[in-house]
Design an enzyme around this catalytic site. Structure first.
Site, short mmCIF file in Angstrom:
data_model
loop_
_atom_site.label_atom_id
_atom_site.label_comp_id
_atom_site.label_asym_id
_atom_site.label_seq_id
_atom_site.Cartn_x
_atom_site.Cartn_y
_atom_site.Cartn_z
N TRP A 126 0.83 -1.20 0.00
CA TRP A 126 0.00 0.00 0.00
C TRP A 126 0.87 1.26 0.00
O TRP A 126 0.67 2.17 -0.82
CB TRP A 126 -0.92 0.03 1.22
CG TRP A 126 -1.75 1.29 1.26
CD1 TRP A 126 -2.95 1.51 0.64
CD2 TRP A 126 -1.40 2.54 1.90
NE1 TRP A 126 -3.38 2.80 0.86
CE2 TRP A 126 -2.46 3.45 1.63
CE3 TRP A 126 -0.33 2.97 2.68
CZ2 TRP A 126 -2.45 4.77 2.11
CZ3 TRP A 126 -0.32 4.28 3.14
CH2 TRP A 126 -1.37 5.16 2.87
N ASP A 186 -5.55 -2.32 -2.13
CA ASP A 186 -6.02 -2.71 -0.80
C ASP A 186 -6.39 -1.52 0.08
O ASP A 186 -6.63 -1.69 1.28
CB ASP A 186 -4.95 -3.57 -0.11
CG ASP A 186 -4.69 -4.87 -0.85
OD1 ASP A 186 -5.68 -5.50 -1.29
OD2 ASP A 186 -3.51 -5.25 -1.01
N ASP A 187 -6.46 -0.33 -0.50
CA ASP A 187 -6.77 0.86 0.27
C ASP A 187 -8.22 0.84 0.78
O ASP A 187 -9.16 0.63 -0.01
CB ASP A 187 -6.54 2.10 -0.59
CG ASP A 187 -6.81 3.38 0.16
OD1 ASP A 187 -5.94 3.79 0.96
OD2 ASP A 187 -7.90 3.96 -0.02
N VAL A 188 -8.38 1.09 2.06
CA VAL A 188 -9.71 1.06 2.67
C VAL A 188 -10.61 2.15 2.10
O VAL A 188 -11.80 1.92 1.85
CB VAL A 188 -9.59 1.21 4.21
CG1 VAL A 188 -10.97 1.34 4.85
CG2 VAL A 188 -8.85 0.02 4.81
N TRP A 202 -11.25 8.39 -4.41
CA TRP A 202 -10.99 8.93 -3.07
C TRP A 202 -11.71 10.26 -2.87
O TRP A 202 -12.26 10.52 -1.80
CB TRP A 202 -9.48 9.17 -2.89
CG TRP A 202 -8.68 7.97 -2.55
CD1 TRP A 202 -9.12 6.77 -2.09
CD2 TRP A 202 -7.24 7.87 -2.61
NE1 TRP A 202 -8.06 5.91 -1.87
CE2 TRP A 202 -6.90 6.57 -2.17
CE3 TRP A 202 -6.23 8.75 -2.98
CZ2 TRP A 202 -5.59 6.12 -2.11
CZ3 TRP A 202 -4.92 8.31 -2.91
CH2 TRP A 202 -4.60 7.00 -2.49
#
Length: 312
Positions: A247, A266-268, A308
């Protein structure tokens, strides 16, 4: 190819600098994005203008960045005695060009995104937004390490502590502006000293110090990462460093090295955004994200940034 050129021409306008803008640019969108940061220590927003301290070689200066019509950014120096120095002016122009990612042609991205069910709404809402970067490699790595396993608001709090404990400040017009701590400064510290300054864990402090020493000793450079010419090779180079996982590696490659296919899958925050856009009851699986992103080839970085922006 994404880039128009390494660095577009700029011109002097009296004591100011005029920096040409690509067609797909909105100062308002980028200003609004910067305004979402909580407790930000490295720039100040006031009355529609951006104020920032910039280091060019051994000189620290402060500039005001504002739109000049729809075609240029106007960069004005604040109480700068060496404002006529050619090297200083060129360095500031290059920094702002890199910071706003002005060398990337977004027209192909928008063409792709308008046909993509995940991205269509984001590019309509935030048209002209740029992947606001972090030109300094050590700063980008630090921000990635500080943000590991904590929420964004607390990450900004940690960054502010770090900056105000070890960064340099410049006073102009009765205001104080901060520069991110130099790798040389952090390399001279012990992890225990960093921890005492308010960092969350000794382990993170070890990572920050070790990486600083690696940068200072020349064991990690932007040039070496760029010379790999491939996001996977660059990722492998970074994840060999203690404290940098996939990440953090992709975050750095996305925000600093501008690798278009950097993809922190895999970023939340990315998961939450996809879940929000699609109205899912649970976060999507990695396999589902790979399916959804199949059409993003060489635009994964910008796709992530726009998703984002929906949440942040």
């Amino acid at each position: 190819m994404h880039a128009f050129s390494e660095f577009q021409a700029w011109q002097n306008d009296g004591s100011d600098i005029l920096l040409p803008l690509p067609a797909e640019f909105s100062f308002e969108q980028n200003y609004d994005h910067l305004a979402t940061a909580t407790d930000e220590s490295l720039y100040t927003l006031r009355e529609g203008k951006i104020y920032k301290a910039i280091a060019v070689g051994l000189r620290d200066t402060v500039v005001e960045v504002a739109p000049h019509g729809n075609t240029h950014l106007r960069i004005s120096f604040i109480e700068e005695p060496d404002a006529d120095c050619p090297e200083l002016r060129a360095g500031v122009a290059r920094y702002v060009h890199d910071w706003f990612d002005l060398g990337t042609d977004l027209a192909p991205f928008y063409e792709m995104a308008r046909r993509d069910p995940l991205l269509k709404g984001a590019v309509e809402s935030f048209y002209g937004l740029r992947n606001m970067g972090i030109p300094d490699l050590y700063e980008a790595i630090c921000w990635g390490i500080l943000g590991q396993q904590i929420n964004l608001a607390f990450a900004y709090t940690l960054k502010k502590r770090f900056v105000e404990a070890y960064g340099r400040s410049v006073e102009r017009g009765g205001e104080r502006y901060w520069l991110f701590p130099a790798a040389e400064t952090i390399a001279a510290l012990t992890p225990e000293e960093l921890f005492a300054a308010g960092m969350t864990t000794v382990k993170k402090c070890e990572y920050l110090v070790d990486t600083a020493r690696l940068v200072v000793n020349g064991g990690l450079t932007r040039e070496a990462l760029l010379e790999t010419g491939d996001v996977r090779r660059a990722e492998k180079m970074l994840v060999k460093i203690r404290g940098i996982g996939p990440w953090t590696a992709h975050y750095v490659l996305m925000r600093c090295l501008r690798m278009p296919d950097a993809f922190p899958i895999d970023d939340v925050g990315l998961h939450h955004s996809i879940r929000h856009v699609l109205g899912l009851g649970a976060k999507p699986s990695r396999e589902r994200i790979l399916e959804l992103s199949a059409g993003w080839t060489k635009w994964e970085s910008y796709a992530t940034f726009y998703l984002w922006r929906i949440l942040y």
